[in-house]
Enzyme design. Structure first.
Site, PDB file in Angstrom:
ATOM      1  N   LYS A   1       9.596   2.239   6.784  1.00  0.00           N
ATOM      2  CA  LYS A   1       8.809   1.009   6.987  1.00  0.00           C
ATOM      3  C   LYS A   1       9.649  -0.214   6.595  1.00  0.00           C
ATOM      4  O   LYS A   1       9.636  -1.222   7.295  1.00  0.00           O
ATOM      5  CB  LYS A   1       7.514   1.071   6.169  1.00  0.00           C
ATOM      6  CG  LYS A   1       6.509   2.060   6.738  1.00  0.00           C
ATOM      7  CD  LYS A   1       5.325   2.298   5.799  1.00  0.00           C
ATOM      8  CE  LYS A   1       4.424   3.402   6.369  1.00  0.00           C
ATOM      9  NZ  LYS A   1       3.300   3.740   5.506  1.00  0.00           N
TER      10      LYS A   1
ATOM     11  N   ASP B   1      -3.111  -2.127   6.779  1.00  0.00           N
ATOM     12  CA  ASP B   1      -3.444  -0.713   7.016  1.00  0.00           C
ATOM     13  C   ASP B   1      -4.838  -0.569   7.624  1.00  0.00           C
ATOM     14  O   ASP B   1      -5.182   0.494   8.144  1.00  0.00           O
ATOM     15  CB  ASP B   1      -3.393   0.072   5.697  1.00  0.00           C
ATOM     16  CG  ASP B   1      -2.131   0.915   5.564  1.00  0.00           C
ATOM     17  OD1 ASP B   1      -1.505   1.195   6.609  1.00  0.00           O
ATOM     18  OD2 ASP B   1      -1.800   1.296   4.438  1.00  0.00           O
TER      19      ASP B   1
ATOM     20  N   GLN C   1       1.173   2.489  -0.407  1.00  0.00           N
ATOM     21  CA  GLN C   1       1.459   3.803   0.171  1.00  0.00           C
ATOM     22  C   GLN C   1       0.617   4.882  -0.507  1.00  0.00           C
ATOM     23  O   GLN C   1       0.565   4.952  -1.735  1.00  0.00           O
ATOM     24  CB  GLN C   1       2.960   4.116   0.005  1.00  0.00           C
ATOM     25  CG  GLN C   1       3.387   5.410   0.647  1.00  0.00           C
ATOM     26  CD  GLN C   1       3.284   5.373   2.179  1.00  0.00           C
ATOM     27  OE1 GLN C   1       3.600   4.364   2.803  1.00  0.00           O
ATOM     28  NE2 GLN C   1       2.850   6.457   2.766  1.00  0.00           N
TER      29      GLN C   1
END
Ligand code: NDP
Length: 310
Positions: A54, A124, A98
Site C-alpha cells: 500500500k 476503508d 491495518q
C-alpha cells in the site's frame, strides 16, 4: 472450456493510471498531495506485506503516505490516540488501520477503531456512516475489495444487470458490501455463509459467483455453472503438503513452487474451476491488486471531498 482469466494486475494498473491526473490537480490546487495515514500495529507478517504494498503503490501514484507503527504491546487506547491525532491532522486526508489487530486488544477492538475514524477520512469504508451511505446507494467511500471487484467486472464487460449473483461469505469487509454493490448494479443477489444449506447447488445457479470465505480451494467445479464468472477473493497461505497436492496436479508449476518454498498462496476457488467457469480471477494477481488500486482512488476522493465546501 477454459475460463478467460481476468487480469487484476492490468486492471489495477489502469485504475492507478486514471488517478494520476486527479492527484496532480489536487496538488496544484491545494499545495500538497493527497495524504494517506496508515497505522500498523505489531508485526503480523501478512500485514507487513499488505502495508508495504500500500505504501509503495500510494507513493508511486504521487500520494503522501505516512506509515505510523505501533508495537504489538500497544493498547487499544494507544491506538485510539493515534487515530484521533490523524483525524485532526489536515494533511492526512485518508486513514487506514491495518487489520487484524493484535488479539490482546480484545474482541470488538477493530470495530471500536473503525468507529473512531472520521467518516470523511474513512478510506476503508468501515465506519457505520460509510456503511449506511453504502446501503442507501450513496457511498462516497465504499470498501476497497468489493468495489475493486465491481471495477473488474465492469472493465471486463461482465454484465451485472439482471445477473444472478451468489456471494459466499458475509463479512463486513467483503461479503456484505459486495452484496450491496451488486444489488445497486441490478444483480439479483444471494448471500451464503457457513449455515447455508445445499451450498454447491445454490452456487451453481450463479451467473456471477463471488468466493470470500478464507478456505483454500473450497469452491470446487460442482459449485460452478458452466460459463459462469467466478471471482476469487480468498487469500490463503497453504503450508500443508497434503492440501497443496489436493489442489495442484502432480508436475504442475504451482506444486513445484510449493515444493521449492514450502508454502503457496491460493484462493478460495479450486484450480480445477478454470475448466468450468467462463471467466475467473486468478490468485494471486486477481482481486488483490484491485484492492490497493481502490484504496488510492478512495484516498483521492476523500482528499477532494474534504476541500469541498460543506
Ligand atoms: P471472514 O472470516 O470475516 O468471513 C468468512 C465468511 O465465510 C463468513 O461469512 C463465513 O460464514 C463464511 N464461511 C466460512 N466457512 C464457510 C463454509 N464452510 N461454507 C460457507 N461459508 C463459509 O473473512 P473475510 O471476508 O475477511 O475474508 C475472506 C477471504 O478473503 C480471506 O481469505 C481473506 O484473506 C480474503 N481477503 C482478500 C482481500 C483481497 O484484497 N483480495 C481483502 C480481504 C479479504 P459465517 O459468517 O457463517 O461464519
Amino acid at each position: 472450456m477454459t475460463a478467460r482469466l481476468l487480469d487484476g494486475q492490468a486492471i489495477a494498473a489502469a485504475i492507478r493510471q486514471s488517478v494520476l491526473p486527479d492527484v496532480a490537480a489536487f496538488a496544484t490546487a491545494v499545495g500538497r498531495p493527497p495524504g494517506l495515514g496508515i497505522v500498523l500495529v505489531g508485526e503480523d507478517p501478512a500485514s507487513e506485506i499488505y502495508v508495504r504494498n500500500k505504501v509503495r503503490a500510494g507513493t508511486e501514484s504521487g500520494l503522501w503516505v505516512d506509515l505510523q507503527r505501533l508495537p504489538s504491546s500497544a493498547t487499544l487506547e494507544d491506538l485510539l490516540v493515534v487515530v484521533e491525532r490523524l483525524n485532526r491532522s489536515d494533511p492526512h486526508d485518508g486513514i487506514l488501520v491495518q487489520s487484524p489487530l493484535p488479539a490482546a486488544m480484545g474482541r470488538g477492538a477493530a470495530q471500536r477503531v473503525f468507529d473512531a475514524i472520521d467518516p470523511e477520512k474513512d478510506v476503508d469504508g468501515f465506519h457505520p456512516v460509510s456503511v449506511g451511505r453504502l446501503v442507501q446507494g450513496r457511498a462516497q467511500l465504499a470498501p476497497c475489495t468489493p468495489s475493486g471487484v465491481i471495477e473488474m467486472l465492469q472493465r471486463s464487460d461482465i454484465p451485472m444487470s439482471g445477473a444472478r449473483a451468489v456471494i459466499v461469505g458475509r463479512s463486513e469487509i467483503v461479503g456484505k458490501p459486495m452484496a450491496m454493490l451488486l444489488l445497486q448494479r441490478d444483480a439479483t443477489v444471494t448471500v451464503c455463509h457457513s449455515k447455508t444449506r445445499d451450498l454447491p447447488a445454490l452456487c451453481a445457479t450463479a451467473d456471477i459467483l463471488v468466493a470470500a470465505i478464507g478456505r483454500a480451494g473450497f469452491v470446487t467445479p460442482d459449485f460452478v455453472r458452466p460459463g459462469a464468472t467466478v471471482v476469487d477473493v480468498g487469500i490463503n497461505r497453504v503450508t500443508d503438503g497434503a492440501i497443496a497436492r489436493r489442489l495442484f496436479a502432480p508436475g504442475s508449476p504451482r506444486l513445484a513452487d510449493f515444493e521449492r518454498r514450502g508454502s503457496v498462496v491460493v484462493g478460495d476457488v479450486h484450480p480445477d474451476v478454470v475448466e468450468v467457469a467462463g471467466a475467473l480471477t486468478p490468485v494471486p494477481g486477481g482481486v488483490g491488486p484491485l484492492t490497493i488500486a481502490m484504496l488510492l482512488k478512495n484516498t483521492v476522493a476523500a482528499a477532494q471531498g474534504r476541500q469541498r465546501p460543506a
